[in-house]
Design an enzyme around this catalytic site. Structure first.
Site, short mmCIF file in Angstrom:
data_model
loop_
_atom_site.label_atom_id
_atom_site.label_comp_id
_atom_site.label_asym_id
_atom_site.label_seq_id
_atom_site.Cartn_x
_atom_site.Cartn_y
_atom_site.Cartn_z
N GLU A 46 0.83 -1.20 0.00
CA GLU A 46 0.00 0.00 0.00
C GLU A 46 0.87 1.26 0.00
OE1 GLU A 46 -2.06 -3.08 2.72
OE2 GLU A 46 -0.04 -2.57 2.06
N TRP A 167 20.62 -39.41 -13.77
CA TRP A 167 19.47 -38.57 -13.46
C TRP A 167 18.23 -39.26 -13.99
CZ3 TRP A 167 20.38 -34.90 -10.11
CH2 TRP A 167 21.62 -34.27 -10.08
N LEU A 201 22.21 -27.77 -2.18
CA LEU A 201 20.81 -27.42 -1.92
C LEU A 201 20.55 -25.93 -1.85
CD1 LEU A 201 19.55 -30.15 0.59
CD2 LEU A 201 19.18 -30.00 -1.87
N ARG A 204 20.44 -21.80 -7.48
CA ARG A 204 21.45 -21.42 -8.48
C ARG A 204 20.83 -21.02 -9.82
NH1 ARG A 204 23.10 -26.01 -6.04
NH2 ARG A 204 22.61 -27.35 -7.81
#
Length: 371
Positions: A46, A167, A201, A204
């Protein structure tokens, strides 16, 4: 209001522990000023919108203000926004949802009405709630909003039996996951993941001025002091074992060791979430192995699942979440799909526990059918 919601979305990575709020001031279909809440201790939405209107030479008296959350009425890090609005004298303030903070909860609305300003509440309320589930959850139930990220094969495995997981999903899915890290207050993992992957962790692949706290559930306090996660950034280690000497060494790496009660074979996860809420943590992003993910589900602490599903079959491996066996299907924890989106060659699924969401909806004054 849709424009105000977009402004709130634009500060997703910035405002924690404050809620993400947007504000638009309009007269005769023309935007006089707009703004979004800035970093904690800086101006709220605001005030940003009023400031822009003044800079443009516009008087706000008689205008309509659209804001995604009830203006604050208490003096925290900044003065009350409701006082700035009353001074500006708009004719009407339209609020998406009331603020569940006990320090505010309808006091801002009452202050505006007492000043002769028309107030309407509830426009696009569920969309406003969806931007700030963690803030509302912390205020309403004393725990942050928790989502569990899982990267899995089509048949539901996160790794081969020997633990190989790099992966299963593609690079696009891994990069997309950094958005969820960046919007969270804490990225939580378990010691098993630290030992197996030695992850950082951190965020990036997303531009952000704020890195979330990284946290490890480590029941027996066995984390290696050489682990990459202990890189000097802020880290919490939740454990049941008190080792003052090791804790002192980790403190030199900006890691705080938190000794909590045990529950079953591990850290009391409810106590851990309550500890985090007491430190203004709104949202927790979990990237962990099957055991911790399953533990959070068994404890009823997982509010959402964020699943990246690869179009691959492993046949056998480590399950997504090591939950306790069920006696019957009737006892299954049911989630609802809220989003399905392609990410590279994979699919991102978002699922939400409808019971947990209803708790927040009720706090926001939404009807029981909201979903």
């Amino acid at each position: 209001m849709a424009q105000a919601l977009e402004l709130a979305h634009s500060v997703t990575y910035l405002t924690s522990p404050n809620p993400r709020v947007g504000c638009v001031i309009v007269r005769d279909g023309r935007v006089l000023g707009q703004g979004a809440t800035q970093a904690a201790g800086s101006a709220h939405a605001e005030v940003m919108a009023l400031q822009q209107a003044r800079e443009r030479g516009h008087a706000v008296q008689g205008a309509t203000v659209y804001v995604t959350l009830e203006p604050c009425s208490h003096h925290g890090r900044t003065p009350p926004c409701v006082d700035a609005l009353v001074q500006a004298r708009p004719a009407r303030v339209v609020v998406a949802m009331s603020d569940p903070n006990p320090l505010v909860s309808n006091r801002g609305l009452e202050h505006l009405r007492a000043a002769g300003i028309r107030v309407d509440v509830g426009l696009m309320a569920e969309q406003a709630l969806d931007i700030n589930p963690g803030f509302v959850a912390r205020m309403v139930r004393g725990r942050p909003w928790v989502w569990v990220k899982l990267a899995a094969s089509l048949d539901g495995y996160i790794a081969l039996p020997d633990g190989e997981s790099k992966w299963i999903t593609g690079a696009a899915a891994r990069a997309d996951g950094h958005h969820w890290r960046a919007r969270s207050c804490v990225v939580l993992t378990g010691l098993g993941t630290v030992n197996a992957d030695d992850p950082l962790l951190n965020v990036r692949d997303v531009d952000t001025v704020r890195q979330p706290v990284r946290a490890i559930v480590d029941t027996r306090f066995e984390v290696a002091e050489s682990a990459r996660i202990l890189d000097g950034g802020r880290v919490w280690v939740f454990t049941c074992r008190d080792d003052a000497a090791k804790a002192s060494r980790l403190a030199q790496k900006n890691a705080e060791v938190v000794v909590l009660p045990g529950s079953g074979n591990g850290v009391d996860l409810h106590a851990m979430m309550e500890w985090m809420a007491a430190r203004d943590i709104n949202e927790v992003h979990v990237e962990a192995g099957s055991r911790l993910s399953g533990g959070l589900l068994d404890a009823g602490l997982a509010d959402e699942l964020l699943v990246y599903m690869a179009p691959a079959l492993l046949g056998h491996g480590i399950a997504m979440a090591g939950i306790q066996p069920l006696e019957s299907l009737a006892r299954a924890q049911r989630f609802e799909f809220i989003e399905t989106a392609p990410v590279g060659n994979d699919v991102r699924l978002r699922l939400r526990d409808p019971r947990h969401w209803q708790t927040l909806c009720q706090a926001a004054g939404l009807p029981a059918s909201a979903s």
